[in-house]
Design a protein around this motif. Structure first.
Motif, PDB file in Angstrom:
ATOM      1  N   VAL A  96      -3.916   6.726   5.884  1.00  0.00           N
ATOM      2  CA  VAL A  96      -3.024   5.859   5.111  1.00  0.00           C
ATOM      3  C   VAL A  96      -3.821   4.715   4.479  1.00  0.00           C
ATOM      4  CG1 VAL A  96      -1.183   4.123   5.344  1.00  0.00           C
ATOM      5  CG2 VAL A  96      -0.878   6.421   6.308  1.00  0.00           C
ATOM      6  N   TYR A  97      -4.739   4.159   5.243  1.00  0.00           N
ATOM      7  CA  TYR A  97      -5.515   3.002   4.764  1.00  0.00           C
ATOM      8  C   TYR A  97      -6.890   3.389   4.248  1.00  0.00           C
ATOM      9  CZ  TYR A  97      -1.764   0.286   6.752  1.00  0.00           C
ATOM     10  OH  TYR A  97      -0.531  -0.239   7.013  1.00  0.00           O
ATOM     11  N   ASP A  98      -7.057   4.646   3.838  1.00  0.00           N
ATOM     12  CA  ASP A  98      -8.307   5.127   3.268  1.00  0.00           C
ATOM     13  C   ASP A  98      -8.728   4.209   2.120  1.00  0.00           C
ATOM     14  OD1 ASP A  98     -10.316   6.475   1.855  1.00  0.00           O
ATOM     15  OD2 ASP A  98      -9.401   8.434   2.134  1.00  0.00           O
ATOM     16  N   GLN A  99      -9.952   3.711   2.187  1.00  0.00           N
ATOM     17  CA  GLN A  99     -10.454   2.758   1.195  1.00  0.00           C
ATOM     18  C   GLN A  99     -10.558   3.358  -0.210  1.00  0.00           C
ATOM     19  OE1 GLN A  99     -10.853  -0.501   1.828  1.00  0.00           O
ATOM     20  NE2 GLN A  99     -10.046  -0.019   3.854  1.00  0.00           N
ATOM     21  N   GLU A 100     -10.591   4.670  -0.308  1.00  0.00           N
ATOM     22  CA  GLU A 100     -10.718   5.303  -1.619  1.00  0.00           C
ATOM     23  C   GLU A 100      -9.372   5.429  -2.337  1.00  0.00           C
ATOM     24  OE1 GLU A 100     -13.046   8.878  -1.457  1.00  0.00           O
ATOM     25  OE2 GLU A 100     -14.509   7.931  -0.147  1.00  0.00           O
ATOM     26  N   LYS A 101      -8.282   5.174  -1.634  1.00  0.00           N
ATOM     27  CA  LYS A 101      -6.961   5.233  -2.246  1.00  0.00           C
ATOM     28  C   LYS A 101      -6.589   3.834  -2.738  1.00  0.00           C
ATOM     29  CE  LYS A 101      -5.311   9.061   0.542  1.00  0.00           C
ATOM     30  NZ  LYS A 101      -4.358   9.499   1.541  1.00  0.00           N
ATOM     31  N   PRO A 102      -5.691   3.765  -3.720  1.00  0.00           N
ATOM     32  CA  PRO A 102      -5.265   2.438  -4.195  1.00  0.00           C
ATOM     33  C   PRO A 102      -4.650   1.616  -3.062  1.00  0.00           C
ATOM     34  CG  PRO A 102      -4.443   4.194  -5.624  1.00  0.00           C
ATOM     35  CD  PRO A 102      -5.068   4.856  -4.427  1.00  0.00           C
ATOM     36  N   GLN A 103      -4.858   0.324  -3.131  1.00  0.00           N
ATOM     37  CA  GLN A 103      -4.306  -0.566  -2.116  1.00  0.00           C
ATOM     38  C   GLN A 103      -2.778  -0.523  -2.159  1.00  0.00           C
ATOM     39  OE1 GLN A 103      -5.823  -4.510  -2.309  1.00  0.00           O
ATOM     40  NE2 GLN A 103      -4.752  -5.175  -0.476  1.00  0.00           N
ATOM     41  N   ILE A 104      -2.176  -0.572  -1.001  1.00  0.00           N
ATOM     42  CA  ILE A 104      -0.714  -0.547  -0.872  1.00  0.00           C
ATOM     43  C   ILE A 104      -0.187  -1.938  -1.213  1.00  0.00           C
ATOM     44  CG2 ILE A 104       1.185  -0.235   0.755  1.00  0.00           C
ATOM     45  CD1 ILE A 104      -0.770   1.741   2.250  1.00  0.00           C
ATOM     46  N   GLN A 105       0.822  -1.975  -2.081  1.00  0.00           N
ATOM     47  CA  GLN A 105       1.341  -3.254  -2.580  1.00  0.00           C
ATOM     48  C   GLN A 105       2.625  -3.730  -1.908  1.00  0.00           C
ATOM     49  OE1 GLN A 105      -0.398  -5.108  -4.827  1.00  0.00           O
ATOM     50  NE2 GLN A 105      -1.957  -3.512  -4.655  1.00  0.00           N
ATOM     51  N   ASN A 106       3.398  -2.798  -1.329  1.00  0.00           N
ATOM     52  CA  ASN A 106       4.677  -3.206  -0.746  1.00  0.00           C
ATOM     53  C   ASN A 106       5.122  -2.188   0.310  1.00  0.00           C
ATOM     54  OD1 ASN A 106       6.063  -1.032  -2.166  1.00  0.00           O
ATOM     55  ND2 ASN A 106       5.837  -2.292  -4.014  1.00  0.00           N
ATOM     56  N   VAL A 107       6.229  -2.491   0.947  1.00  0.00           N
ATOM     57  CA  VAL A 107       6.723  -1.650   2.042  1.00  0.00           C
ATOM     58  C   VAL A 107       7.077  -0.249   1.542  1.00  0.00           C
ATOM     59  CG1 VAL A 107       8.571  -1.371   3.757  1.00  0.00           C
ATOM     60  CG2 VAL A 107       7.533  -3.610   3.401  1.00  0.00           C
ATOM     61  N   ARG A 108       7.668  -0.141   0.358  1.00  0.00           N
ATOM     62  CA  ARG A 108       8.041   1.169  -0.190  1.00  0.00           C
ATOM     63  C   ARG A 108       6.791   2.028  -0.384  1.00  0.00           C
ATOM     64  NH1 ARG A 108      11.022   4.929   0.254  1.00  0.00           N
ATOM     65  NH2 ARG A 108      12.665   3.431   0.524  1.00  0.00           N
ATOM     66  N   GLU A 109       5.729   1.455  -0.936  1.00  0.00           N
ATOM     67  CA  GLU A 109       4.480   2.198  -1.118  1.00  0.00           C
ATOM     68  C   GLU A 109       3.890   2.614   0.228  1.00  0.00           C
ATOM     69  OE1 GLU A 109       1.584   0.217  -3.557  1.00  0.00           O
ATOM     70  OE2 GLU A 109       2.990   0.031  -5.242  1.00  0.00           O
ATOM     71  N   LEU A 110       3.967   1.715   1.205  1.00  0.00           N
ATOM     72  CA  LEU A 110       3.464   2.039   2.538  1.00  0.00           C
ATOM     73  C   LEU A 110       4.232   3.222   3.122  1.00  0.00           C
ATOM     74  CD1 LEU A 110       1.705   1.524   5.021  1.00  0.00           C
ATOM     75  CD2 LEU A 110       3.370  -0.222   5.733  1.00  0.00           C
ATOM     76  N   LYS A 111       5.549   3.169   3.037  1.00  0.00           N
ATOM     77  CA  LYS A 111       6.371   4.255   3.567  1.00  0.00           C
ATOM     78  C   LYS A 111       6.038   5.566   2.849  1.00  0.00           C
ATOM     79  CE  LYS A 111      11.126   5.666   4.338  1.00  0.00           C
ATOM     80  NZ  LYS A 111      12.542   5.375   4.150  1.00  0.00           N
ATOM     81  N   ASN A 112       5.922   5.520   1.536  1.00  0.00           N
ATOM     82  CA  ASN A 112       5.599   6.728   0.772  1.00  0.00           C
ATOM     83  C   ASN A 112       4.236   7.288   1.168  1.00  0.00           C
ATOM     84  OD1 ASN A 112       8.021   6.578  -0.599  1.00  0.00           O
ATOM     85  ND2 ASN A 112       7.144   5.623  -2.413  1.00  0.00           N
ATOM     86  N   ARG A 113       3.259   6.404   1.357  1.00  0.00           N
ATOM     87  CA  ARG A 113       1.920   6.858   1.740  1.00  0.00           C
ATOM     88  C   ARG A 113       1.960   7.488   3.128  1.00  0.00           C
ATOM     89  NH1 ARG A 113      -3.146   4.218   0.683  1.00  0.00           N
ATOM     90  NH2 ARG A 113      -2.316   3.899  -1.402  1.00  0.00           N
TER      91      ARG A 113
END
Length: 150
Positions: A96-113
């Protein structure tokens, strides 16, 4: 908080939980998530593994498991946490927190990831974790309950 379960070759749906749970909330969550998973896997010999958190050991929670005929794996107090779901959470978090992926901006993005990564975890990962249980137990015995690589 996220709840999930798995067994060989299959993962449950994820359940996202806001805030802290009490025993009643935990039982509702199990009712809505664990029971459907048990139905899907069609296994009446399920042995559920959980730690000794107070909501897990509450008498009403124990009664809930009895009512639905779900056996619990006995879990001694102050024991090493060898539940393979902990390793699966670690795998999930790293992806989920892979540095090569775009940074997560909000809770919805976190849940989707989280949902995306969960869906992509292969069965061989689940099976490897399950197959590691005998080695985990032997390592704890050899280490006399102290630190192991697990």
């Amino acid at each position: 908080m996220v709840w999930a379960a798995f067994k060989r070759n299959i993962k449950s749906e994820l359940s996202f939980i806001s805030g802290r749970l009490n025993a009643t909330d935990y039982q509702k969550m199990l009712h809505n998530n664990l029971l459907p998973f048990i139905t899907i896997i069609n296994d009446n010999k399920v042995i559920f593994q959980q730690d000794n958190a107070p909501i897990h050991t509450a008498s009403s929670t124990r009664k809930w498991f009895e009512e639905f005929g779900i056996k619990l794996l006995p879990w001694p107090a102050i024991s090493p946490d060898l539940n393979p779901i902990e390793n699966l959470w670690s795998i999930l978090a790293r992806k989920v927190y892979d540095q090569e992926k775009p940074q997560i901006q909000n809770v919805r993005e976190l849940k989707n990831r989280i949902e995306s990564v969960w869906a992509d975890i292969p069965n061989d990962t689940l099976n490897r974790l399950i197959d590691s249980i005998p080695d985990r137990l032997l390592d704890v015995i050899k280490a006399k309950g102290k630190y192991t690589k697990y």
